[in-house]
Write a protein that holds these residues in place. Structure first.
Motif, mmCIF file in Angstrom:
data_model
loop_
_atom_site.group_PDB
_atom_site.id
_atom_site.type_symbol
_atom_site.label_atom_id
_atom_site.label_comp_id
_atom_site.label_asym_id
_atom_site.label_seq_id
_atom_site.Cartn_x
_atom_site.Cartn_y
_atom_site.Cartn_z
ATOM 1 N N CYS A 65 94.534 52.473 45.147
ATOM 2 C CA CYS A 65 95.149 51.390 44.309
ATOM 3 C C CYS A 65 95.941 50.498 45.247
ATOM 4 N N GLY A 66 95.500 50.191 46.254
ATOM 5 C CA GLY A 66 96.228 49.257 47.513
ATOM 6 C C GLY A 66 97.206 49.754 48.115
ATOM 7 N N GLN A 67 97.673 50.888 47.835
ATOM 8 C CA GLN A 67 99.064 51.569 48.497
ATOM 9 C C GLN A 67 98.466 52.269 49.741
ATOM 10 N N VAL A 68 98.046 51.468 50.765
ATOM 11 C CA VAL A 68 97.941 52.255 51.974
ATOM 12 C C VAL A 68 98.365 51.055 52.982
ATOM 13 N N CYS A 69 99.331 51.877 54.128
ATOM 14 C CA CYS A 69 99.952 50.873 54.895
ATOM 15 C C CYS A 69 98.870 50.083 55.789
ATOM 16 N N LEU A 70 97.545 50.537 56.016
ATOM 17 C CA LEU A 70 96.539 50.131 56.750
ATOM 18 C C LEU A 70 95.918 49.090 55.853
ATOM 19 N N GLY A 71 95.979 49.008 54.696
ATOM 20 C CA GLY A 71 95.185 48.277 53.538
ATOM 21 C C GLY A 71 95.175 46.645 54.044
ATOM 22 N N THR A 72 93.885 46.104 53.611
ATOM 23 C CA THR A 72 93.994 44.604 53.834
ATOM 24 C C THR A 72 94.521 43.960 52.584
ATOM 25 N N GLU A 73 95.573 42.799 52.820
ATOM 26 C CA GLU A 73 96.091 42.069 51.667
ATOM 27 C C GLU A 73 95.581 40.498 51.932
ATOM 28 N N ARG A 74 95.304 40.134 53.319
ATOM 29 C CA ARG A 74 94.709 38.948 53.715
ATOM 30 C C ARG A 74 93.437 38.919 54.025
ATOM 31 N N VAL A 75 92.294 38.212 53.542
ATOM 32 C CA VAL A 75 90.807 38.297 53.785
ATOM 33 C C VAL A 75 90.779 36.840 54.487
ATOM 34 N N TYR A 76 90.169 36.720 55.597
ATOM 35 C CA TYR A 76 89.806 35.483 55.939
ATOM 36 C C TYR A 76 88.359 35.441 56.157
ATOM 37 N N VAL A 77 87.443 34.608 55.499
ATOM 38 C CA VAL A 77 86.143 34.584 55.625
ATOM 39 C C VAL A 77 85.501 32.967 56.254
ATOM 40 N N GLU A 78 84.571 33.246 56.958
ATOM 41 C CA GLU A 78 83.935 32.087 57.832
ATOM 42 C C GLU A 78 83.493 30.870 56.755
ATOM 43 N N ARG A 79 83.551 29.903 56.671
ATOM 44 C CA ARG A 79 83.349 29.018 55.619
ATOM 45 C C ARG A 79 81.996 29.177 55.049
ATOM 46 N N PRO A 80 80.878 29.132 55.787
ATOM 47 C CA PRO A 80 79.561 29.275 55.229
ATOM 48 C C PRO A 80 79.469 30.444 54.276
ATOM 49 N N LEU A 81 80.221 31.745 54.467
ATOM 50 C CA LEU A 81 80.126 32.716 53.664
ATOM 51 C C LEU A 81 80.876 32.841 52.545
ATOM 52 N N PHE A 82 82.054 31.962 52.589
ATOM 53 C CA PHE A 82 83.097 32.263 51.749
ATOM 54 C C PHE A 82 83.049 32.290 50.388
ATOM 55 N N ALA A 83 82.082 31.530 49.845
ATOM 56 C CA ALA A 83 82.082 31.456 48.226
ATOM 57 C C ALA A 83 81.031 32.524 47.830
ATOM 58 N N GLU A 84 80.232 32.950 48.708
ATOM 59 C CA GLU A 84 79.264 34.129 48.207
ATOM 60 C C GLU A 84 80.324 35.483 48.556
ATOM 61 N N PHE A 85 80.973 35.516 49.600
ATOM 62 C CA PHE A 85 81.707 36.644 49.809
ATOM 63 C C PHE A 85 82.828 36.943 48.574
ATOM 64 N N VAL A 86 83.522 35.795 48.268
ATOM 65 C CA VAL A 86 84.297 35.681 47.050
ATOM 66 C C VAL A 86 83.747 36.153 45.623
ATOM 67 N N ARG A 87 82.548 35.807 45.394
ATOM 68 C CA ARG A 87 81.798 35.981 44.219
ATOM 69 C C ARG A 87 81.596 37.547 44.241
ATOM 70 N N ARG A 88 81.106 37.936 45.481
ATOM 71 C CA ARG A 88 80.499 39.449 45.520
ATOM 72 C C ARG A 88 81.764 40.212 45.521
ATOM 73 N N LEU A 89 82.727 39.981 46.251
ATOM 74 C CA LEU A 89 83.747 41.136 46.162
ATOM 75 C C LEU A 89 84.548 41.193 44.792
ATOM 76 N N ALA A 90 84.642 39.912 44.025
ATOM 77 C CA ALA A 90 85.112 39.999 42.710
ATOM 78 C C ALA A 90 84.204 40.789 41.693
ATOM 79 N N GLN A 91 83.057 40.771 41.763
ATOM 80 C CA GLN A 91 81.785 41.240 40.981
ATOM 81 C C GLN A 91 82.076 42.817 41.190
ATOM 82 N N GLU A 92 82.227 43.237 42.404
ATOM 83 C CA GLU A 92 82.104 44.619 42.663
ATOM 84 C C GLU A 92 83.597 45.219 42.231
ATOM 85 N N ALA A 93 84.716 44.513 42.398
ATOM 86 C CA ALA A 93 85.909 44.986 42.019
ATOM 87 C C ALA A 93 86.002 45.137 40.451
#
Ligand code: NAD
Ligand code: 6OD
Length: 486
Positions: free
Chosen positions: A284-312
């Motif tokens: 549930c995001g409670q890991v000190c090593l966990g990611t809270e900031r994701v930076y995605v190279e622009r050509p992949l950005f829209a697809e990455f956001v869509r896929r991550l949201a879909q899976e989550a």
């Protein structure tokens, strides 16, 4: 109903003040049991028992003899795996699926690794010329530091407590542990395992309670403690560092993070999605090593956001015992309040809410639990508090970038420096970028892939010192140089 007592000198004991506090089930808000809060007198008794045990059989054993006992401790955790699992999941609300793969096995592994590691821990020796031509030998020997105070958090209670107790005991120290007030059960259970494994009384002690004006402060301020090892929030780490300054005691601090993931367009997308899902939402995001900031190279950005949201969005929220549960609640209603305040702040700061952002619908029986939705934002400015402060919940902000230089600058634009992940199939880029990220632990094309021999710790506000492998053994021992004139 459980009754959790302090464990001092090999015996479970009531608080001398008679004070207890509630242990609450985070899934339902129901009472699990009562915990005996250690008074200053109880903590003093624990520290004295630990001091005495240093000079008893424990202090006279060889490394191998102590190692054999610690392997029996690991055997004991494995033999009582189901009890540890049930206790850890009752306290934290985390899924059995997660704790049975990570938390409980690591509880045992932390003893095994360091029980064996001490046997191969060498020191240095020098032959020194002298005017009479006879020479001298200098040999450095290692000794246990003494009584170690272990202060541990609630997110991975058994894993993080044994990560310190394992090497501390393997090096011949004795310990007094103060587990988080939210999650006392597995540390308490470990007392029984210690007794059964033949650990002498006083070597492992547990005092329960809170931080300020309670067991945490009584322990860290006790002059009978020789060194302090802490995992938790940066602000608490600063208080503990001040306590350690009295008497110039050594301190190891493993603190918070606001960890970035850098996703390049040449990554293996499936692996990057799978790894980012774990690094953002595990526990549930409670890991000190966990990611809270994701930076995605622009050509992949829209697809990455869509896929991550879909899976989550497919995550199944539920109780720990359900084998289909992907995500449990947060650890407490208090932590839920903090995370939901950040969810509200994100909207105020101008976020586009791609996923979640609130409290999920749960059955009536779970209505008083600490549930929050997995949440994804985009479009926040780089100076938004949500992008800068550690939230410690199942959420992340995703932002596009255009160049390597830009993303390195963004990743390093934080007061923290614990961990980062880089996703690319280009090895040269992976190494070039990794070396420029200011953090202690960096994963390329993976996340939380652990080898317990490796250095673990953070830069900047994420901590002080390194533990893991030889670095743990260095922290838990004192070097003495002996010069022998021939
Ligand atoms: P916390 O700092 O609130 O509490 C940690 C422990 O310190 C608890 O046992 C608590 O009772 C004790 N404590 C609090 N105040 C104290 C005081 N004044 N004196 C002595 N002891 C005191 O942290 P938490 O909320 O339990 O854990 C979450 C935090 O821990 C997050 O910031 C997370 O990033 C961090 N963390 C870091 C690591 C790491 O390895 N770097 C690992 C896990 C968690
Ligand atoms: O894996 C470890 O040894 C470790 N200390 C993990 C820390 C996780 C933080 O929540």
């Amino acid at each position: 109903m459980t009754e959790t007592k302090n464990f001092i000198n090999g015996c479970y004991c009531d608080s001398s003040s008679g004070k207890t506090f509630d242990n609450i089930n985070p899934c339902t808000g129901e009472l699990i049991g009562k915990v005996h809060e250690a008074s200053a007198k109880d903590v003093d008794r624990a520290v004295r028992a630990a001091r005495k045990a240093l000079y008893g059989p424990w202090g006279k054993m060889t490394d191998m003899e102590r190692g054999a006992i610690l392997h029996r401790v690991a055997d004991g955790i494995e033999a009582r795996f189901d009890e540890f699992l049930a206790a850890e999941c009752a306290d934290t609300g985390k899924p059995y699926k997660l704790a049975s793969h990570i938390d409980i096995p690591r509880g045992a592994a932390n003893f095994r690794l360091f029980a064996d590691a001490v046997a191969n821990f060498a020191t240095e020796a020098f032959q020194t010329p002298t005017p009479d031509g006879q020479g001298a030998f200098n040999v450095a020997v290692r000794k246990p530091k003494g009584v170690i105070a272990v202060i541990s958090p609630w997110n991975l209670p058994l894993l993080l407590m044994t990560w310190k107790v394992g090497p501390a005991l393997a090096s011949g120290n004795t310990v007094v542990v103060k587990p988080s007030e939210e999650t006392p059960l597995t540390t308490s259970l470990l007392g029984e395992v210690m007794n059964d494994a033949g650990v002498p009384p006083g070597v492992f002690n547990v005092v329960n309670g809170f931080g300020p004006d309670s067991a945490g402060a009584f322990l860290t301020e006790h002059s009978g403690v020789d060194a302090i090892t802490f995992t938790g929030e940066t602000r608490t780490g600063e208080i503990i560092a001040r306590a350690a300054a009295a008497g110039l005691r050594d301190v190891s601090l493993e603190c918070g993070g606001k960890n970035p993931s850098l996703v390049f367009a040449d990554c293996d997308l499936e692996k990057a999605i799978e790894g980012t899902l774990r690094s953002v939402f595990s526990n549930c995001g409670q890991v000190c090593l966990g990611t809270e900031r994701v930076y995605v190279e622009r050509p992949l950005f829209a697809e990455f956001v869509r896929r991550l949201a879909q899976e989550a969005s497919n995550f199944k929220l539920g109780v720990p015992t359900d084998p289909d549960t992907d995500m449990g609640p947060l650890v407490s209603r208090e932590h839920q309040k903090k995370v939901l305040a950040y969810y509200a702040l994100a909207r105020e700061e101008g976020a586009t809410v791609v996923l979640g952002g609130g409290v999920p619908d749960v059955p009536e029986s779970l209505a008083n639990g600490a549930w929050v939705e997995p949440t994804i934002w985009t479009d926040l400015p780089d100076d938004a508090r949500v992008v800068r402060e550690e939230i410690f919940g199942p959420c992340c902000h995703i932002r596009p970038f255009d160049t390597e230089e830009e993303v390195i600058e963004l990743a390093n634009d934080t007061t923290y420096g614990l961990a980062a992940a880089v996703w690319t199939e280009n090895v040269s880029r992976a190494l070039r970028v990794s070396r420029q990220i200011d953090c202690g632990i960096l994963w390329v094309n993976s996340w939380f892939l652990r080898d317990l021999r490796t250095p673990f710790g953070g830069t900047k506000h994420s901590g002080l010192g390194r533990e893991g492998g030889v670095h743990s053994l260095e922290f838990y021992t004192e070097l003495q140089n002996i010069c022998i004139k021939v």
